[in-house]
Enzyme design. Structure first.
Site, PDB file in Angstrom:
ATOM      1  N   GLY A   9       0.870  -1.218   0.141  1.00 21.42           N
ATOM      2  CA  GLY A   9       0.020  -0.068  -0.003  1.00 21.42           C
ATOM      3  C   GLY A   9       0.969   1.284   0.030  1.00 21.42           C
ATOM      4  O   GLY A   9       0.490   2.192   0.612  1.00 21.42           O
ATOM      5  N   SER A  11       1.429   3.366  -2.459  1.00 19.06           N
ATOM      6  CA  SER A  11       1.301   4.316  -3.667  1.00 19.06           C
ATOM      7  C   SER A  11       0.506   5.626  -2.874  1.00 19.06           C
ATOM      8  O   SER A  11       0.407   6.537  -3.664  1.00 19.06           O
ATOM      9  CB  SER A  11       0.257   3.743  -4.552  1.00 19.06           C
ATOM     10  N   ASN A  88       1.765  -1.926   5.244  1.00 25.29           N
ATOM     11  CA  ASN A  88       0.936  -0.989   5.408  1.00 25.29           C
ATOM     12  C   ASN A  88      -0.495  -1.074   4.956  1.00 25.29           C
ATOM     13  O   ASN A  88      -1.245  -0.240   5.139  1.00 25.29           O
ATOM     14  CB  ASN A  88       1.703   0.371   4.909  1.00 25.29           C
ATOM     15  N   TYR A 154     -13.029  -3.629  11.332  1.00 22.73           N
ATOM     16  CA  TYR A 154     -11.665  -2.860  11.302  1.00 22.73           C
ATOM     17  C   TYR A 154     -10.885  -2.919  12.450  1.00 22.73           C
ATOM     18  O   TYR A 154      -9.423  -3.396  12.534  1.00 22.73           O
ATOM     19  CB  TYR A 154     -11.646  -1.482  10.779  1.00 22.73           C
TER      20      TYR A 154
HETATM   21  P1  NAP Z   1      -5.138   5.000   1.919  1.00 21.43           P
HETATM   22  O1  NAP Z   1      -4.815   6.212   1.874  1.00 21.43           O
HETATM   23  O2  NAP Z   1      -6.376   4.603   1.822  1.00 21.43           O
HETATM   24  O3  NAP Z   1      -4.107   4.172   1.236  1.00 21.43           O
HETATM   25  C1  NAP Z   1      -4.152   2.479   1.201  1.00 21.43           C
HETATM   26  C2  NAP Z   1      -2.825   2.082   0.177  1.00 21.43           C
HETATM   27  O4  NAP Z   1      -3.345   0.790   0.495  1.00 21.43           O
HETATM   28  C3  NAP Z   1      -3.166   2.252  -1.132  1.00 21.43           C
HETATM   29  O5  NAP Z   1      -1.852   2.427  -1.694  1.00 21.43           O
HETATM   30  C4  NAP Z   1      -3.833   1.119  -1.630  1.00 21.43           C
HETATM   31  O6  NAP Z   1      -3.681   0.647  -2.932  1.00 21.43           O
HETATM   32  C5  NAP Z   1      -3.306  -0.032  -0.818  1.00 21.43           C
HETATM   33  N1  NAP Z   1      -4.106  -1.214  -0.829  1.00 21.43           N
HETATM   34  C6  NAP Z   1      -5.283  -1.320  -0.259  1.00 21.43           C
HETATM   35  N2  NAP Z   1      -5.826  -2.766  -0.372  1.00 21.43           N
HETATM   36  C7  NAP Z   1      -4.618  -3.125  -0.872  1.00 21.43           C
HETATM   37  C8  NAP Z   1      -4.394  -4.699  -1.264  1.00 21.43           C
HETATM   38  N3  NAP Z   1      -5.471  -5.541  -0.964  1.00 21.43           N
HETATM   39  N4  NAP Z   1      -3.158  -4.981  -1.612  1.00 21.43           N
HETATM   40  C9  NAP Z   1      -2.180  -4.239  -1.889  1.00 21.43           C
HETATM   41  N5  NAP Z   1      -2.467  -2.740  -1.667  1.00 21.43           N
HETATM   42  C10 NAP Z   1      -3.518  -2.294  -1.128  1.00 21.43           C
HETATM   43  O7  NAP Z   1      -4.804   4.539   3.491  1.00 21.43           O
HETATM   44  P2  NAP Z   1      -3.841   5.079   4.610  1.00 21.43           P
HETATM   45  O8  NAP Z   1      -4.851   5.946   5.489  1.00 21.43           O
HETATM   46  O9  NAP Z   1      -2.433   5.708   4.261  1.00 21.43           O
HETATM   47  O10 NAP Z   1      -3.507   3.785   5.748  1.00 21.43           O
HETATM   48  C11 NAP Z   1      -2.438   3.194   5.613  1.00 21.43           C
HETATM   49  C12 NAP Z   1      -2.583   2.185   6.788  1.00 21.43           C
HETATM   50  O11 NAP Z   1      -2.466   2.937   7.858  1.00 21.43           O
HETATM   51  C13 NAP Z   1      -3.631   1.065   6.867  1.00 21.43           C
HETATM   52  O12 NAP Z   1      -3.145  -0.111   7.195  1.00 21.43           O
HETATM   53  C14 NAP Z   1      -4.483   1.786   7.802  1.00 21.43           C
HETATM   54  O13 NAP Z   1      -5.430   0.835   8.187  1.00 21.43           O
HETATM   55  C15 NAP Z   1      -3.726   2.162   8.436  1.00 21.43           C
HETATM   56  N6  NAP Z   1      -4.103   3.351   9.503  1.00 21.43           N
HETATM   57  C16 NAP Z   1      -4.583   4.763   8.964  1.00 21.43           C
HETATM   58  C17 NAP Z   1      -5.032   5.576   9.627  1.00 21.43           C
HETATM   59  C18 NAP Z   1      -5.687   6.982   9.233  1.00 21.43           C
HETATM   60  O14 NAP Z   1      -6.359   7.595   9.919  1.00 21.43           O
HETATM   61  N7  NAP Z   1      -5.667   7.184   7.833  1.00 21.43           N
HETATM   62  C19 NAP Z   1      -4.846   5.527  11.074  1.00 21.43           C
HETATM   63  C20 NAP Z   1      -4.320   4.279  11.686  1.00 21.43           C
HETATM   64  C21 NAP Z   1      -4.143   3.341  10.892  1.00 21.43           C
HETATM   65  P3  NAP Z   1      -4.440   1.734  -4.220  1.00 21.43           P
HETATM   66  O15 NAP Z   1      -4.058   3.104  -4.298  1.00 21.43           O
HETATM   67  O16 NAP Z   1      -4.245   0.777  -5.264  1.00 21.43           O
HETATM   68  O17 NAP Z   1      -5.999   1.290  -3.952  1.00 21.43           O
END
Ligand code: NAP
Length: 244
Positions: A9, A11, A88, A154
Site C-alpha cells: 500500500g 502508493s 501498511n 476494522y
Molecule cells: P489509504 O490512503 O487509503 O491508502 C491505502 C493504500 O493501501 C493504497 O496504496 C492502496 O492501493 C493500498 N491497498 C489497499 N488494499 C490493498 C491490497 N489488497 N493490496 C495491496 N495494496 C492495497 O490508507 P492510509 O490512511 O494511508 O492507511 C494506511 C495504513 O494505515 C492502513 O493499514 C490503515 O489501516 C492504517 N491506519 C490509517 C489511519 C488513518 O487515520 N488514515 C489510522 C490508523 C491506521 P490503491 O491505491 O491501489 O488502492
C-alpha cells in the site's frame, strides 16, 4: 549496494510517506498497490526525480497468496534483497453495524490481517536466510482502544495485527525485529469522507488538537524499522495524545 524497502500500500497516504522517507535515506523502494495505477506511477516518477535511488512499482493484492509470492520474487530478482518490510496496506469499509456483511468483514480481515501475514511469511524467508531484517506492521489505535462499534471489523483486524506482530517477533528472533506502529487519526484518503463536525469533535479529544500528517507516521516507522535496534515485539502508539 543500496538497501531495499518494500512498502505494501505504498502508493498513497501513510505508505507513500514511508516510500519518500526511505528514499530520502538512500533506500531503493518498492511501491506495492492494488488498484490505482496513476498514483503509483506518479510516486515512482517523483521518487526517481528527487532522490538518487530506484523505485519499483508492483501491482499485487496482499490478500492473494500467488500475487504475494510473485511480488516478493520480483523484488529479489530486481534488487537481490529486502532489508525492510512495511506492512501498511489496509482498508476500512464504513457501514452501520446492521449493514455489515460477512463478505465485507472477510475482505477487511483478508487485506489487513491475513495480507500482513502472507507478505511477512514470504519476505521472512529471505531475511532469515541472510540473518537480518526488520518488519513494521501498521496497526492502529483502533486495535487497542474501543471507540466506535461501527468499526468493529476494522478494529478486530488491527487487534489481530498487534497479536501477529508479537508472535512473529518471537518466531523470527533474533534475526528479524518485528514491531508495529499504531497511528491514531491521520489525514489520508481513508478519512476523506468524514464530515467536518465529526473531524472537529475527534480533534478536540487529541491533546495536539489535530490529525497527523502521514509524514509524521512515516518518520516513526523509519526510526522503529531502521534505527531502533533494541525495540522488538513492541507496539508504538503515534496518536498526538489520545486516550491518555
Ligand atoms: P489509504 O490512503 O487509503 O491508502 C491505502 C493504500 O493501501 C493504497 O496504496 C492502496 O492501493 C493500498 N491497498 C489497499 N488494499 C490493498 C491490497 N489488497 N493490496 C495491496 N495494496 C492495497 O490508507 P492510509 O490512511 O494511508 O492507511 C494506511 C495504513 O494505515 C492502513 O493499514 C490503515 O489501516 C492504517 N491506519 C490509517 C489511519 C488513518 O487515520 N488514515 C489510522 C490508523 C491506521 P490503491 O491505491 O491501489 O488502492
Amino acid at each position: 549496494m543500496s538497501k531495499v524497502c518494500l512498502v505494501t500500500g505504498g502508493s498513497r497516504g501513510i505508505g507513500a510517506a514511508c516510500i519518500k522517507e526511505f528514499a530520502k535515506n538512500g533506500y531503493n523502494v518498492v511501491i506495492n498497490y492494488v488498484n490505482d495505477d496513476l498514483s503509483a506511477n506518479l510516486l515512482k516518477t517523483e521518487i526517481e526525480n528527487n532522490y538518487k535511488v530506484k523505485a519499483l512499482i508492483i501491482k499485487a493484492d496482499v490478500a492473494n497468496e500467488i500475487e504475494v509470492k510473485n511480488m516478493v520474487e520480483k523484488v529479489i530478482n530486481t534488487f537481490g534483497s529486502i532489508d525492510i518490510l512495511v506492512n501498511n496496506a489496509g482498508i476500512a469499509i464504513d457501514t452501520t453495524l446492521e449493514d455489515k456483511t460477512k463478505e465485507n468483514f472477510r475482505k477487511i480481515l483478508d487485506t489487513n490481517l491475513i495480507g500482513t501475514f502472507l507478505v511477512s511469511r514470504e519476505v521472512a524467508k529471505y531475511m532469515l536466510n541472510k540473518k537480518s531484517g526488520s518488519i513494521i506492521n501498521v496497526s492502529s489505535t483502533n486495535g487497542i482502544d474501543t471507540n466506535y462499534p461501527e468499526s468493529l471489523d476494522y478494529d478486530a483486524s488491527k487487534a489481530g495485527v498487534i497479536s501477529l506482530t508479537k508472535n512473529l517477533a518471537k518466531a523470527y528472533h533474533p534475526y528479524i525485529r518485528v514491531n508495529s506502529v499504531a497511528p491514531g487519526w491521520v489525514m489520508t484518503d481513508m478519512n476523506k469522507e468524514l464530515d467536518k463536525d465529526f473531524i472537529k469533535n475527534e480533534e478536540s479529544k487529541i491533546l495536539l488538537g489535530r490529525f497527523a500528517d502521514p509524514s509524521e507516521i512515516a518518520k516513526v516507522i523509519y526510526f522503529v524499522g531502521v534505527e531502533a535496534s533494541y525495540i522488538n515485539g513492541s507496539i508504538i502508539r503515534v496518536d498526538g495524545g489520545e486516550n491518555v
